[in-house]
Design an enzyme around this catalytic site. Structure first.
Site, PDB file in Angstrom:
ATOM      1  N   LYS A   1       6.219 -13.473  20.239  1.00 21.33           N
ATOM      2  CA  LYS A   1       7.276 -14.491  20.610  1.00 21.33           C
ATOM      3  C   LYS A   1       8.729 -13.973  20.415  1.00 21.33           C
ATOM      4  O   LYS A   1       9.157 -13.155  19.866  1.00 21.33           O
ATOM      5  CB  LYS A   1       7.177 -15.524  19.425  1.00 21.33           C
ATOM      6  CG  LYS A   1       7.880 -16.782  19.595  1.00 21.33           C
ATOM      7  CD  LYS A   1       7.197 -17.989  19.129  1.00 21.33           C
ATOM      8  CE  LYS A   1       8.162 -19.320  19.322  1.00 21.33           C
ATOM      9  NZ  LYS A   1       7.615 -20.454  18.603  1.00 21.33           N
TER      10      LYS A   1
ATOM     11  N   GLU B   1      -0.901 -34.367  13.183  1.00 18.80           N
ATOM     12  CA  GLU B   1      -0.182 -35.515  12.803  1.00 18.80           C
ATOM     13  C   GLU B   1      -1.287 -36.613  12.295  1.00 18.80           C
ATOM     14  O   GLU B   1      -0.964 -37.176  10.970  1.00 18.80           O
ATOM     15  CB  GLU B   1       0.688 -36.284  13.961  1.00 18.80           C
ATOM     16  CG  GLU B   1       1.880 -35.617  14.224  1.00 18.80           C
ATOM     17  CD  GLU B   1       1.621 -34.244  15.350  1.00 18.80           C
ATOM     18  OE1 GLU B   1       0.506 -34.114  15.764  1.00 18.80           O
ATOM     19  OE2 GLU B   1       2.627 -33.487  15.562  1.00 18.80           O
TER      20      GLU B   1
ATOM     21  N   ARG C   1       1.069 -39.986  17.590  1.00 19.10           N
ATOM     22  CA  ARG C   1      -0.063 -39.533  17.579  1.00 19.10           C
ATOM     23  C   ARG C   1      -1.091 -40.365  16.575  1.00 19.10           C
ATOM     24  O   ARG C   1      -2.234 -39.984  16.205  1.00 19.10           O
ATOM     25  CB  ARG C   1      -0.054 -37.988  17.142  1.00 19.10           C
ATOM     26  CG  ARG C   1       0.292 -37.310  18.563  1.00 19.10           C
ATOM     27  CD  ARG C   1      -1.086 -36.737  19.087  1.00 19.10           C
ATOM     28  NE  ARG C   1      -0.689 -36.120  20.525  1.00 19.10           N
ATOM     29  CZ  ARG C   1      -0.708 -34.807  20.899  1.00 19.10           C
ATOM     30  NH1 ARG C   1      -1.053 -34.294  20.041  1.00 19.10           N
ATOM     31  NH2 ARG C   1      -0.479 -34.777  22.035  1.00 19.10           N
TER      32      ARG C   1
HETATM   33  C1  LIG Z   1       2.166 -33.338  18.982  1.00 16.69           C
HETATM   34  C2  LIG Z   1       3.399 -32.267  18.745  1.00 16.69           C
HETATM   35  N1  LIG Z   1       3.529 -32.133  17.480  1.00 16.69           N
HETATM   36  C3  LIG Z   1       4.638 -31.035  17.371  1.00 16.69           C
HETATM   37  C4  LIG Z   1       5.335 -30.697  18.598  1.00 16.69           C
HETATM   38  C5  LIG Z   1       6.357 -29.674  18.182  1.00 16.69           C
HETATM   39  N2  LIG Z   1       6.026 -28.569  18.639  1.00 16.69           N
HETATM   40  C6  LIG Z   1       6.605 -27.887  19.818  1.00 16.69           C
HETATM   41  S1  LIG Z   1       6.153 -26.348  19.963  1.00 16.69           S
HETATM   42  C7  LIG Z   1       5.484 -26.426  18.669  1.00 16.69           C
HETATM   43  C8  LIG Z   1       4.853 -25.074  18.198  1.00 16.69           C
HETATM   44  C9  LIG Z   1       3.719 -24.623  19.323  1.00 16.69           C
HETATM   45  O1  LIG Z   1       3.384 -23.066  18.741  1.00 16.69           O
HETATM   46  P1  LIG Z   1       2.549 -22.558  19.950  1.00 16.69           P
HETATM   47  O2  LIG Z   1       1.651 -23.390  20.630  1.00 16.69           O
HETATM   48  O3  LIG Z   1       1.768 -21.260  19.203  1.00 16.69           O
HETATM   49  O4  LIG Z   1       3.349 -21.900  21.229  1.00 16.69           O
HETATM   50  P2  LIG Z   1       4.695 -20.859  20.855  1.00 16.69           P
HETATM   51  O5  LIG Z   1       5.872 -21.573  20.292  1.00 16.69           O
HETATM   52  O6  LIG Z   1       4.051 -19.865  19.533  1.00 16.69           O
HETATM   53  O7  LIG Z   1       4.824 -20.400  21.933  1.00 16.69           O
HETATM   54  C10 LIG Z   1       5.395 -27.436  17.811  1.00 16.69           C
HETATM   55  C11 LIG Z   1       5.024 -27.666  16.506  1.00 16.69           C
HETATM   56  C12 LIG Z   1       4.946 -31.017  19.886  1.00 16.69           C
HETATM   57  N3  LIG Z   1       5.493 -30.408  20.758  1.00 16.69           N
HETATM   58  N4  LIG Z   1       3.793 -32.105  19.796  1.00 16.69           N
END
Ligand SMILES: Cc1ncc(C[n+]2csc(CCOP(=O)(O)OP(=O)(O)O)c2C)c(N)n1
Ligand SMILES: CC(=O)[C@@H](O)[C@H](O)COP(=O)(O)O
Ligand SMILES: [Mg+2]
Length: 617
Positions: free
Chosen positions: A281, A366, A394
């Site tokens: 990342k 969630e 959700r």
């Molecule tokens: C339902 C939901 N909950 C929380 C989020 C907030 N959120 C956006 S990106 C993320 C982390 C995602 O991690 P990953 O899929 O590993 O992608 P990375 O950021 O590491 O590239 C979160 C918790 C969201 N977008 N949707």
């Protein structure tokens, strides 16, 4: 003048990319990464995930015949490289700004954006739908879901794997594993992925991955592995193989050669395929690699130094909540803090450090977060679930069935209620008052300032049933915050100004513009405080002494707090005229928060104009 991005200049669309030779792809990746860095430094946005997805994006568009082959980006916060090489490079200057392109894939923005995202863990389901659609139509399209290790923690991703692994459709799931969610990833799956990387699984998997690319003709090797898999001969099987997928990896997600070769081979395979790639990342930008959390979603910054623009001088509601939680935890040993993967955004960093045993990041889950809280409440604990309004959507059934029906004392600290600005409609908390106020047993509060927020959170803790406090993104009016905590009278609003003819019944963030408009209008203003139970006495009094009532809320007009007021007036048999002001029945595009509110008439000028329209002098 020579261009800073000569190769990128030649790639307007993926068809141009496919004309490049393999050696040029490295240079393209370097230019694309530099472009993203400098562009996001100007606009702000989700930087770190995009830097990590540069090579993967190039390889996917190089190998797959997009847009006929479908790419579905999970969450979509890593889709900037995709946007840039699918005709939107110039538009990056207006990223997330009013009238500009969205920060997430959007179907009406480009044919390459096959599916609108923003909320996580939908990609496998959507891509599976597309794969099945292609199969039913007799088409040879490929569907690819690109999902991060964080997004993979959600139940929905596993519901989709469970379905897909049992369907003979041409679906490829790519797990982009960077060992990070927004904060460090959590949970047993994350531990498993780490073991897959480093332990005995990794050796076997890597050998398999090498074989795909090595001397054995790749197609033969993959066919052999698929056959072994079908016969149940692959031991030990990865979790994903047990789900019915042909698992390949882990491979280096920054090695373009490996990526292109592997994807080329996989594209020829049929049935459910699973490719595990490992990325970093923030790749290529030291400040983001060192602190991916800070650069996950970042304001404008200085690219040379990494210094990020500071915006808020006042404490945000998020900080008010975070401070309250720590203060409350100091006096209430039964308090448990829960976040579904939003530690930073929800203001739980200090709590997680000071109360590690009482802090639970449950992953992007969630639904589980709420039912987990319900279980804790059953056994005498006082769970506080910190959750964004948009993500609470959700967990609606869990709130009704597991919490409210059993009258369990769970506190919901609902952040990002109302419009959220740059993230746009995927993240707007426009509906919570509508979908919460109809739930029996639930107390629902809307603070109008920082201190009221703190006192409402405390009030919520004193109740013997579920209670929610919903507050907006960013800062409030700047009220002095009392260190002491006291319970507010439940179901009681307060009259903040007495005027004549018109009464403004304001909820939460609308109290400040109502007060500003009221001086010019000589209107009464009530800070209603509670959407449920509503202050019927105050309502009765205002209805009898004013010609017009105006309800104000940063929530959909439909079914919101204003509707509660009208229902109450009907019940009381009071015929006073009412005008409802709130969010209109449309999805409001991204932009600047204050301007968005103004466009909805939810500022002092808009309120004044509305009153004049309905109550001429
Ligand atoms: C339902 C939901 N909950 C929380 C989020 C907030 N959120 C956006 S990106 C993320 C982390 C995602 O991690 P990953 O899929 O590993 O992608 P990375 O950021 O590491 O590239 C979160 C918790 C969201 N977008 N949707
Ligand atoms: C992509 C995503 O869902 C989050 O990163 C979100 O953009 C965070 O929003 P805030 O900036 O309001 O915390
Ligand atoms: Mg990740």
């Amino acid at each position: 003048m020579t261009s800073t991005y000569p190769l990128l200049d030649s790639v307007a669309l993926p068809a141009d990319l496919r004309k490049l030779n393999r050696e040029q792809l490295e240079t393209l990746a370097a230019e694309l990464r530099a472009f993203i860095l400098h562009s996001v430094a100007q606009t702000g946005g989700h930087l770190a995930s995009n830097l990590g997805a540069v090579e993967l994006t190039i390889a996917l568009h190089y190998v797959f015949n997009t847009p006929d082959d479908r790419l579905v980006w999970d969450v979509g916060h890593q889709s900037y490289p995709h946007k840039i090489i699918t005709g939107r490079r110039e538009a990056m200057a207006g990223l997330r700004k009013a009238g500009g392109i969205a920060g997430f894939p959007k179907r009406d923005e480009s044919p390459y954006d096959t599916f609108g995202t923003g909320h996580s863990s939908t990609s496998i389901s959507a891509a599976l739908g597309m794969a099945v659609a292609a199969k039913l139509a007799g088409l040879e399209h490929r569907s690819v879901a690109i999902i991060g290790d964080g997004a993979m923690t959600a139940g929905m991703a596993f519901e989709a794997l469970n379905n897909a692994g049992d369907i003979d459709a041409n679906l490829l799931v790519i797990l982009n594993d960077n060992d990070m969610s927004i904060s460090p990833n959590v949970g047993a799956l994350n531990n498993y992925l780490a073991r897959l990387m480093s332990g005995r699984f990794y050796a076997a998997a890597r050998r398999a991955g090498e074989k795909v690319l090595g001397k054995v003709p790749p197609m033969l090797e993959l066919a052999r592995r698929t056959e072994e898999h079908v016969k149940g001969m692959v031991t030990p099987g990865t979790l994903f193989e047990e789900f019915g997928f042909n698992y390949i990896g882990p491979i280096d997600g920054h090695d373009l050669d490996v990526l292109v070769d592997t994807l080329t081979n996989i594209r020829r395979l049929r049935g459910p395929q699973f490719l595990h790639i490992v990325t970093r990342k923030g790749k290529g930008y030291a400040p983001a690699e060192d602190n991916p959390c800070l650069y996950h979603g970042v304001s404008r910054f200085e690219p040379d130094t990494g210094i990020v623009e500071k915006i808020a001088a006042k404490p945000t509601y998020t900080q008010v909540f975070g401070d309250w939680l720590c203060d409350m935890a100091a006096t209430e040993p039964r308090l448990i803090g829960i976040t579904p993967a939003m530690r930073e955004g929800s203001g739980l960093v200090r709590f997680s450090e000071e109360y590690p045993d009482r802090y639970f990041d449950v992953g992007i889950a969630e639904q589980h977060a709420l039912t987990f809280a319900a279980g804790l409440a059953c056994d005498g604990y006082k769970p506080v679930v910190a959750i964004y309004s948009t993500f609470l959507q959700r967990a609606y059934d869990q709130l009704i069935h597991d919490i409210a029906l059993q009258k369990l004392p769970v506190v919901l600290a609902i952040d990002r209620a109302g419009l959220v600005g740059a993230d746009g409609p995927t993240h707007a908390g426009s509906f919570d008052l509508s979908y919460l106020r109809c739930i029996p047993n639930l107390t629902l509060m809307t603070p109008s300032d920082e201190n009221e927020c703190r006192q409402m959170l405390y009030t919520a803790m004193t109740l013997d049933g579920p209670a929610a406090v919903r507050y907006p993104r960013g800062t409030g009016p700047g009220a002095a915050i009392e260190a002491t905590m006291h319970a507010l009278p439940v179901g009681k609003g307060i009259l903040r100004r007495t005027g004549r003819r018109v009464a403004l019944l304001a909820f939460g963030s609308m109290v400040a513009p109502a007060l500003a408009a009221a001086t010019r209008l000589d209107a009464s203003v009530a800070d209603m405080r509670f959407v449920k139970p509503l202050d019927e006495e105050l309502l009765h009094q205002l209805a009898q002494t004013h010609e017009l009532l105006v309800t104000l809320e940063e929530n959909a007009v439909m079914g919101g707090a204003g509707s509660a007021v009208i229902e109450c007036l009907l019940r009381l048999g009071l015929p006073t005229r009412v005008v409802q002001m709130g969010l209109p029945d449309i999805f409001i595009d991204h932009g600047d928060h204050a301007t968005m509110l103004k466009n909805c008439g939810l500022d002092a000028d808009g309120i004044e104009a509305m009153v004049h329209q309905h109550l001429p002098e």
